[in-house]
Motif scaffolding. Structure first.
Motif, short mmCIF file in Angstrom:
data_model
loop_
_atom_site.label_atom_id
_atom_site.label_comp_id
_atom_site.label_asym_id
_atom_site.label_seq_id
_atom_site.Cartn_x
_atom_site.Cartn_y
_atom_site.Cartn_z
N ILE A 56 0.84 -1.21 0.00
CA ILE A 56 0.00 0.00 0.00
C ILE A 56 0.87 1.25 0.00
O ILE A 56 0.61 2.20 -0.76
CB ILE A 56 -0.94 -0.01 1.23
CG1 ILE A 56 -1.98 -1.14 1.10
CG2 ILE A 56 -1.64 1.34 1.37
CD1 ILE A 56 -2.82 -1.33 2.34
N LEU A 57 1.90 1.26 0.84
CA LEU A 57 2.80 2.42 0.91
C LEU A 57 3.53 2.64 -0.41
O LEU A 57 3.76 3.78 -0.84
CB LEU A 57 3.80 2.25 2.04
CG LEU A 57 3.22 2.25 3.46
CD1 LEU A 57 4.31 1.98 4.48
CD2 LEU A 57 2.52 3.56 3.77
N SER A 58 3.90 1.55 -1.08
CA SER A 58 4.58 1.67 -2.38
C SER A 58 3.62 2.13 -3.45
O SER A 58 3.96 2.98 -4.28
CB SER A 58 5.19 0.32 -2.78
OG SER A 58 6.17 -0.09 -1.86
N LEU A 59 2.41 1.60 -3.42
CA LEU A 59 1.40 1.95 -4.43
C LEU A 59 0.97 3.41 -4.31
O LEU A 59 0.68 4.06 -5.32
CB LEU A 59 0.19 1.03 -4.29
CG LEU A 59 -0.72 0.88 -5.50
CD1 LEU A 59 0.05 0.34 -6.70
CD2 LEU A 59 -1.88 -0.06 -5.17
N THR A 60 0.96 3.93 -3.10
CA THR A 60 0.54 5.32 -2.88
C THR A 60 1.71 6.30 -2.97
O THR A 60 1.51 7.51 -2.86
CB THR A 60 -0.14 5.46 -1.51
OG1 THR A 60 0.75 4.99 -0.49
CG2 THR A 60 -1.44 4.67 -1.47
N GLY A 61 2.93 5.78 -3.11
CA GLY A 61 4.09 6.66 -3.27
C GLY A 61 4.81 7.01 -1.99
O GLY A 61 5.85 7.67 -2.03
N VAL A 62 4.28 6.59 -0.84
CA VAL A 62 4.90 6.93 0.45
C VAL A 62 6.30 6.32 0.55
O VAL A 62 7.27 6.98 0.94
CB VAL A 62 4.02 6.47 1.62
CG1 VAL A 62 4.74 6.70 2.95
CG2 VAL A 62 2.69 7.22 1.60
N SER A 63 6.41 5.03 0.20
CA SER A 63 7.70 4.36 0.29
C SER A 63 8.72 4.98 -0.67
O SER A 63 9.91 5.07 -0.37
CB SER A 63 7.54 2.87 -0.02
OG SER A 63 6.81 2.23 1.00
#
Length: 218
Positions: A56-63
């Motif tokens: 989720i964090l990668s998909l939303t750009g946070v990571s």
């Protein structure tokens, strides 16, 4: 490339990565062998939710943002490396204690850093091990950025998350089940001290390597 092809490719790459030896794999092997199927399953559940959060964090750009900011990424590396080193040293300390006391290999250690006395502790150990692994953060940033286009539909992205989570839970649960059958337990029980030693070396080695990389980059 249509969305079905993307999802199939994503599932294949992720499944191959799941089967590769690493902290997650070692954690299930060590604890399912030592504490049984239920503990192994809740560790698998924790690992799968850690993978879901990474996804989720990668998909939303946070990571990606964390990865692009050296100070933030260094904090993640220090936290992850320290935790893996803590697990590794705890396992090795238990091994040395059992050897020094000349206990039978089948005797369970009472080391609080290893003992998982509840489902919550098992889930937490699995979740923490995965979410604090900086290599997992880099892997999922690379995986999502290369395979999941920004133009992908919302149902497609939700399907990607469901695939990553369900594959993770299925693989680690199968691993825990396979290692905790009565036949396998009889075979592994006498080798538990060596399994702990190998897992301890793996955790310590990865944790120390991560911390050394951080220090050398300062």
């Amino acid at each position: 490339m249509n969305e079905l092809t993307i999802l199939m490719t994503l599932a294949t790459v992720h499944f191959v990565a799941l089967m590769s030896p690493g902290p997650d794999f070692a954690l299930v092997v060590q604890n399912a062998t030592r504490f049984g199927r239920q503990t192994g399953f809740y560790i698998a559940l924790g690992l799968s939710f850690g993978i879901l959060l990474h996804s989720i964090l990668s998909l939303t750009g946070v990571s990606y943002v964390v990865h692009q900011h050296p100070a933030l990424f260094a904090l993640v590396q220090v936290a992850g490396g320290s935790y893996l080193l803590y697990l590794g040293l705890g396992a090795l300390r238990s091994v040395f204690s059992r050897w020094s006391l000349r206990q039978q290999p089948s005797t369970l250690a009472d080391d609080p850093s290893l003992l998982l006395s509840s489902r919550r502790q098992a889930f937490s150990r699995g979740f923490t091990t995965n979410i604090l692994n900086p290599k997992a953060l880099v892997f999922f940033v690379s995986l999502m950025s290369s395979l999941v286009p920004s133009t992908m539909s919302v149902p497609g992205k939700l399907s990607a998350l469901a695939i990553l989570w369900s594959l993770s839970l299925a693989w680690f649960s199968f691993l825990a089940w396979a290692l905790s059958t009565k036949r396998m337990q009889r075979k592994l029980n006498s080798a538990s001290v060596y399994i702990d030693a190998l897992c301890g070396l793996l955790f310590s080695g990865i944790g120390a390597t991560i911390l050394i990389q951080v220090l050398s980059a300062l």
